[in-house]
Design an enzyme around this catalytic site. Structure first.
Site, PDB file in Angstrom:
ATOM      1  N   SER A   1       0.831  -1.223   0.000  1.00 23.76           N
ATOM      2  CA  SER A   1       0.000   0.000   0.000  1.00 23.76           C
ATOM      3  C   SER A   1       0.858   1.263   0.000  1.00 23.76           C
ATOM      4  CB  SER A   1      -0.971   0.006   1.187  1.00 23.76           C
ATOM      5  OG  SER A   1      -0.297  -0.223   2.402  1.00 23.76           O
TER       6      SER A   1
ATOM      7  N   HIS B   1      -1.936  -8.883   2.032  1.00 29.11           N
ATOM      8  CA  HIS B   1      -1.627  -7.609   2.714  1.00 29.11           C
ATOM      9  C   HIS B   1      -2.787  -7.295   3.669  1.00 29.11           C
ATOM     10  CE1 HIS B   1       0.133  -3.796   3.471  1.00 29.11           C
ATOM     11  NE2 HIS B   1      -0.219  -3.132   2.375  1.00 29.11           N
TER      12      HIS B   1
ATOM     13  N   HIS C   1       5.686 -12.759   7.508  1.00 23.94           N
ATOM     14  CA  HIS C   1       5.947 -11.387   7.077  1.00 23.94           C
ATOM     15  C   HIS C   1       7.136 -11.359   6.133  1.00 23.94           C
ATOM     16  CE1 HIS C   1       6.474  -7.022   7.198  1.00 23.94           C
ATOM     17  NE2 HIS C   1       5.205  -7.011   7.559  1.00 23.94           N
TER      18      HIS C   1
ATOM     19  N   ASP D   1      -2.323  -8.395  11.707  1.00 30.32           N
ATOM     20  CA  ASP D   1      -3.684  -8.820  11.348  1.00 30.32           C
ATOM     21  C   ASP D   1      -4.168 -10.015  12.168  1.00 30.32           C
ATOM     22  OD1 ASP D   1      -3.842  -6.868   9.280  1.00 30.32           O
ATOM     23  OD2 ASP D   1      -2.529  -8.136   8.078  1.00 30.32           O
TER      24      ASP D   1
END
Ligand code: CMX
Length: 441
Positions: free
Chosen positions: A241, A271, A318, A373
């Site tokens: 992003s 993402h 990640h 998340d």
């Protein structure tokens, strides 16, 4: 000009002069090597961007202008009676590079309040979409509809000088950040609450007002929103992003166009969309096992089943981090303080005990630990927000703070249009045989 704009301009001018000197003296120094595998595998680890607002360390996690998340939770100004940082303070820090005072933060809140009016046609653009449209699609459409208000686009068309780009980007960024909570809350109330919309409260801070417009008046939820909007704001420049917003902005596309592009990247399941996938995955686990308190053994079997079906475990892994994400830890601490007995939150903690050894045993996952998340959805469900399709919109509202502060810096420092070199596999084959240089023109 306003206080914030004046301060930003002074900092940007100083930094521009410093960069000029650095490049004059050290511009030809080699900063790293690139291996062929990195070119094919997502450019992982290649240094190729400058992002001033934050820096990610694989072991320690994110630092915003040098401050870790625990430090920010301690040092940034809070709402009256609150204990979580106000995201306006983080925005100030990312933009100006210094910790704000209480007064500075009140100023940012007031500026955002003043600029928060959303034109009617934006709501009409949202209403033109079917209710079934994903909330992230509705958000991107709304941001594109807001683009009619771009001062950058208007001034560029009128022949703006290069030296003024930063100012128009600054104004658009402030307007967009100010308007996002209203637009995002509208999408929530339209899709899930039969269109019963809630007027903004001009006395509340940016995140508190967002919570209010969503329809959550609980003080705990407002505190969660302040923390949530702070920790999701920025993760240095290479994530999808942030990089997309920066890339599109480098073509002098205005902040609305650039941020809408970034949001589309955030809407990908690897993402930002991972936050909805995590809760969906846990709800499905509860349904299949017919319990809201699965045992560690049951969780382990469910994780193995997920992997055997060729799927990823959402919320884990990640591209850069190699330890538990401090954004996960901050949310875990929030959970321990506000809702230690919540069964869903406890399941998130049990998943945290179970997943890493399993991922480690696969031998290929570089980071078996949870990311931001893995935890966020369970905290929202606790307060009654169960509509997980909406969660990435909240991530997007927060992400605006980081990527738009960075966009101000991009134009403030006069960064060039981005245009890396790409190659073909045919060229790689020739290069391997020594027949061609890989880096042409
Ligand atoms: N579950 C299962 N397999 C995983 C995994 C996970 N959580 N994380 C990585 N892997 C796999 C990869 O799919 C890859 O497999 P293949 O070689 O078969 O393609 C292998 O392990 C190596 O991947 P990696 O180098 O460790 O990870 P990447 O840098 O390629 O990808 C990420 C990083 C986040 C996309 C990946 O860990 C993932 O898919 N995680 C789950 C989705 C998620 O939580 N995304 C949110 C990230 C945070 C955010 O941006 O919001």
């Amino acid at each position: 000009m306003g206080i914030l704009k004046d301060r930003f301009k002074a900092k940007a001018d100083q930094m521009s002069a410093e960069i000029k000197d650095i490049l004059k003296e050290h511009g030809s120094r080699v900063i790293g090597e690139v291996q062929l595998a990195q070119v094919y595998q997502g450019m992982r680890g290649i240094t190729g961007l400058v992002t001033e607002t934050s820096l990610l360390d694989a072991q320690d996690g994110i630092r915003f202008r040098g401050y870790s998340i625990p430090e920010l939770r301690e040092k940034l100004p809070k709402a009256p009676g609150g204990s979580e940082p106000l995201p306006e303070g983080l925005f100030y820090l990312m933009l100006i590079g210094e910790l704000p005072t209480e007064e500075d933060v009140q100023h940012v809140t007031a500026v955002l309040q003043r600029r928060s009016q959303v034109p009617l046609h934006v709501f009409q653009a949202i209403e033109a979409m079917p209710l079934t449209a994903h909330p992230m699609t509705q958000l991107t459409v709304a941001v594109m509809a807001l683009q009619t208000e771009s001062q950058f686009a208007r001034r560029y068309a009128a022949g703006m000088s290069k030296k003024d780009y930063w100012e128009a980007v600054f104004d658009d960024s402030m307007d967009l950040i100010a308007r996002l909570p209203r637009v995002a809350a509208y999408i929530y109330r339209r899709k899930y609450k039969f269109g019963s919309h809630i007027e903004p409260n001009g006395l509340l801070d940016w995140a508190g007002n967002f919570a209010h417009m969503l329809g959550f008046e609980d003080d705990g939820f407002k505190e969660l929103m302040r923390l949530y909007m702070t920790i999701h704001a920025d993760h240095e420049g290479g994530n999808v992003s942030a990089h997309t917003t920066h890339l599109v902005g480098s073509a002098l596309s205005d902040p609305y166009l650039s941020f809408a592009a970034g949001l589309n990247g955030l809407a990908g399941p690897l993402h930002g969309l991972a936050n909805q996938e995590v809760i969906k995955w846990i709800f499905e686990m509860q349904e299949q096992l017919k319990t809201d308190s699965p045992t560690p053994q049951q969780i382990e079997e469910y994780v193995r089943k997920t992997l055997s079906e060729g799927k990823v475990v959402p919320g884990y892994g990640h591209a850069v981090l190699r330890k538990t994400d401090p954004r996960f830890t901050a949310q875990m601490e929030f959970g321990k303080k506000h809702m230690p007995d919540d069964k869903l939150v406890q399941t998130v903690w049990n998943v945290y005990e179970t997943v890493p050894p399993i991922l480690q045993s696969l031998g290929k996952v570089k980071n078996p630990w949870p990311n931001v998340d893995a935890h966020s959805g369970a905290l929202l469900v606790h307060f009654g927000m169960k509509e997980y399709d909406y969660y990435t919109v909240m991530f997007g509202v927060s992400r605006a703070l980081g990527v738009l502060a960075s966009l101000c810096w991009d134009r403030g420092l006069g960064f060039a249009i981005e245009r890396p070199k790409s190659i073909t596999t045919d060229l790689v084959k020739k290069w391997i045989k020594g027949e061609d240089q890989i880096w042409g023109d």
